[in-house]
Design a protein around this motif. Structure first.
Motif, PDB file in Angstrom:
ATOM      1  N   ASN A   1     -25.533  57.492 -27.700  1.00 59.62           N
ATOM      2  CA  ASN A   1     -25.943  58.246 -26.522  1.00 59.62           C
ATOM      3  C   ASN A   1     -24.937  57.957 -25.407  1.00 59.62           C
ATOM      4  N   ASN A   2     -24.188  58.977 -24.996  1.00 58.06           N
ATOM      5  CA  ASN A   2     -23.215  58.780 -23.910  1.00 58.06           C
ATOM      6  C   ASN A   2     -23.673  59.451 -22.613  1.00 58.06           C
ATOM      7  N   ASN A   3     -24.974  59.618 -22.457  1.00 55.30           N
ATOM      8  CA  ASN A   3     -25.622  60.204 -21.282  1.00 55.30           C
ATOM      9  C   ASN A   3     -25.443  61.709 -21.169  1.00 55.30           C
ATOM     10  N   LYS A   4     -24.562  62.301 -21.926  1.00 57.13           N
ATOM     11  CA  LYS A   4     -24.404  63.757 -21.900  1.00 57.13           C
ATOM     12  C   LYS A   4     -24.910  64.375 -23.191  1.00 57.13           C
ATOM     13  N   ASN A   5     -24.694  63.701 -24.298  1.00 52.65           N
ATOM     14  CA  ASN A   5     -25.210  64.180 -25.565  1.00 52.65           C
ATOM     15  C   ASN A   5     -25.430  63.008 -26.508  1.00 52.65           C
ATOM     16  N   LYS A   6     -26.251  63.262 -27.501  1.00 50.33           N
ATOM     17  CA  LYS A   6     -26.575  62.247 -28.492  1.00 50.33           C
ATOM     18  C   LYS A   6     -26.017  62.691 -29.834  1.00 50.33           C
ATOM     19  N   THR A   7     -25.415  61.733 -30.546  1.00 51.60           N
ATOM     20  CA  THR A   7     -24.816  62.025 -31.844  1.00 51.60           C
ATOM     21  C   THR A   7     -25.222  60.943 -32.832  1.00 51.60           C
ATOM     22  N   GLU A   8     -25.656  61.354 -34.008  1.00 51.58           N
ATOM     23  CA  GLU A   8     -25.972  60.378 -35.044  1.00 51.58           C
ATOM     24  C   GLU A   8     -24.676  59.840 -35.646  1.00 51.58           C
ATOM     25  N   ILE A   9     -24.621  58.530 -35.821  1.00 49.26           N
ATOM     26  CA  ILE A   9     -23.484  57.911 -36.505  1.00 49.26           C
ATOM     27  C   ILE A   9     -23.836  57.890 -37.983  1.00 49.26           C
ATOM     28  N   HIS A  10     -23.012  58.524 -38.791  1.00 48.05           N
ATOM     29  CA  HIS A  10     -23.322  58.693 -40.209  1.00 48.05           C
ATOM     30  C   HIS A  10     -23.402  57.343 -40.917  1.00 48.05           C
ATOM     31  N   PRO A  11     -24.383  57.167 -41.808  1.00 48.11           N
ATOM     32  CA  PRO A  11     -24.529  55.898 -42.526  1.00 48.11           C
ATOM     33  C   PRO A  11     -23.287  55.481 -43.322  1.00 48.11           C
TER      34      PRO A  11
END
Length: 73
Positions: free
Chosen positions: A13-23
């Protein structure tokens, strides 16, 4: 920047968007000594063999991300 957990998924979460980190990306970066060459820090496994890797358990403990993968690592 913040790392969050949601149903055993790691979210950046960088305060602008959320991204899943792939396993698989996370599993490739395991730093356990049995997975790295002591002389050069090269992986002792072939990342292309990491098929169907999932996070079995995820927690944050004292600012450390602790993961258990479905392959036992």
């Amino acid at each position: 920047m913040k790392i969050e957990l949601n149903n055993n998924k790691v979210i950046f979460n960088n305060n602008k968007n959320k991204t899943e980190i792939h396993p698989i990306w996370l599993r490739e970066r395991v730093r356990n000594e049995e997975f790295l060459d002591k002389n050069n820090d090269q992986r002792l496994f072939d990342p292309s063999s990491l098929n169907n890797i999932n996070i079995k358990n995820a927690k944050i403990n004292n600012d450390t991300l602790e993961l258990t993968f479905n392959d036992g690592v």
